[in-house]
Scaffold this active site. Structure first.
Site: not given
Ligand code: NAP
Length: 256
Positions: A165, A37, A194, A161, A91
């Site tokens: 995607k 990360d 989520i 976004y 991810n």
């Molecule tokens: P999250 O809780 O914010 O976790 C994402 C993690 O990725 C965070 O630890 C973040 O660090 C890290 N990150 C950000 N930029 C990065 C980079 N350039 N290199 C490496 N790590 C990085 O989000 P999440 O909801 O688990 O999302 C995970 C994935 O699921 C993403 O691809 C998101 O688009 C996708 N997704 C999420 C949802 C939803 O509703 N949550 C729905 C559809 C898809 P920081 O916190 O320091 O930025």
């Protein structure tokens, strides 16, 4: 016996949300997990939780998926520290349009591309494996959006976004076809909304939260563990004849 016994997994975005839940679940299923990360402290915390849960090997590293050299180096570091590499979970991502066009495309699309461009041949050279990309329902359909008062098309980076995607779903299919004969399966998961830190801002007001829930026929948003369960399936040999799919895990969001 775990579904991932003997496998080594590299997960990006493992400090939080879906990545953290997947790291923990995959370790419970027997995998050794490299938690990567941009937030090193968070990735370390995930690895520590895995170590406390049981006897599985876990390690952590700092990487920015936007930096090609970081992603490339992480592959060999995983082999050096955990003794192999069988599964790559691309991810990491950032949310919404607030980051603007360039950054959103760089992290959410180019970041996944780095994982595929270097990861697929790396796994092929080691005899094969499974790559999972986190797409989104926004990789399959346009989003209805939340009314903020400002027309969506005027916001800087509007649509980035969704464009990123959709790009991830396209890359998933392309790499699945290209690497199929080399034993590398490539699939994506398309989560609905989520409950993670990424969606905390849209869950701040009761009214918006109810609206978001109403977009899912099941009437609720999902939990990160429900995405982790799908990731385990795509990582495991249970999905041995599955490649090139984009699996919605979305409470029916894309069914209507
Ligand atoms: P999250 O809780 O914010 O976790 C994402 C993690 O990725 C965070 O630890 C973040 O660090 C890290 N990150 C950000 N930029 C990065 C980079 N350039 N290199 C490496 N790590 C990085 O989000 P999440 O909801 O688990 O999302 C995970 C994935 O699921 C993403 O691809 C998101 O688009 C996708 N997704 C999420 C949802 C939803 O509703 N949550 C729905 C559809 C898809 P920081 O916190 O320091 O930025």
């Amino acid at each position: 016996m775990g579904k991932l016994d003997g496998k080594v997994v590299l997960i990006t975005g493992a400090a939080s949300g879906i990545g953290r839940a997947s790291a923990i679940r995959m370790a419970l299923e027997g995998a050794a997990v490299m938690c990567a990360d941009i937030d090193l402290n968070g990735a370390r915390d995930t690895a520590i939780r895995i170590a406390q849960d049981g006897s599985n090997a876990a390690a952590s590293l700092e990487l920015d998926v936007a930096i090609e050299a970081d992603v490339k180096a992480a592959l060999q570091t995983t082999v050096d520290e955990l003794g192999g590499l069988n599964v790559i979970f691309n991810n990491a991502g950032i949310g919404g349009n607030e980051a603007g066009w360039d950054k959103t495309i760089m992290v959410n699309l180019t970041g996944v591309y780095h994982g595929l461009f270097h990861g697929a041949p790396f796994l092929a050279a080691r005899g094969g494996g499974s790559i999972i990309n986190t797409a989104s329902v926004a990789g399959l359909v346009g989003l209805t959006g939340i009314q903020t008062g400002e027309p969506a098309e005027l916001q800087p980076g509007a649509g980035a976004y969704v464009a990123a995607k959709h790009g991830v779903t396209g890359l998933t299919r392309q790499y699945a076809v290209t690497f199929a004969l080399q034993g590398v399966r490539v699939n994506a998961i398309a989560p609905g909304y989520i409950e993670t830190p990424m969606t905390a801002p849209v869950r701040e007001t009761e009214e918006v939260e109810r609206y978001i829930e109403s977009l899912h026929p099941m009437g609720r948003i999902g939990q990160p563990e429900e995405i982790a369960a799908a990731a385990v399936f795509l990582a495991s040999d249970d999905s041995s004849f599955i490649t090139g799919i984009v699996l919605p895990v979305d409470g029916g969001y894309t069914a209507r």
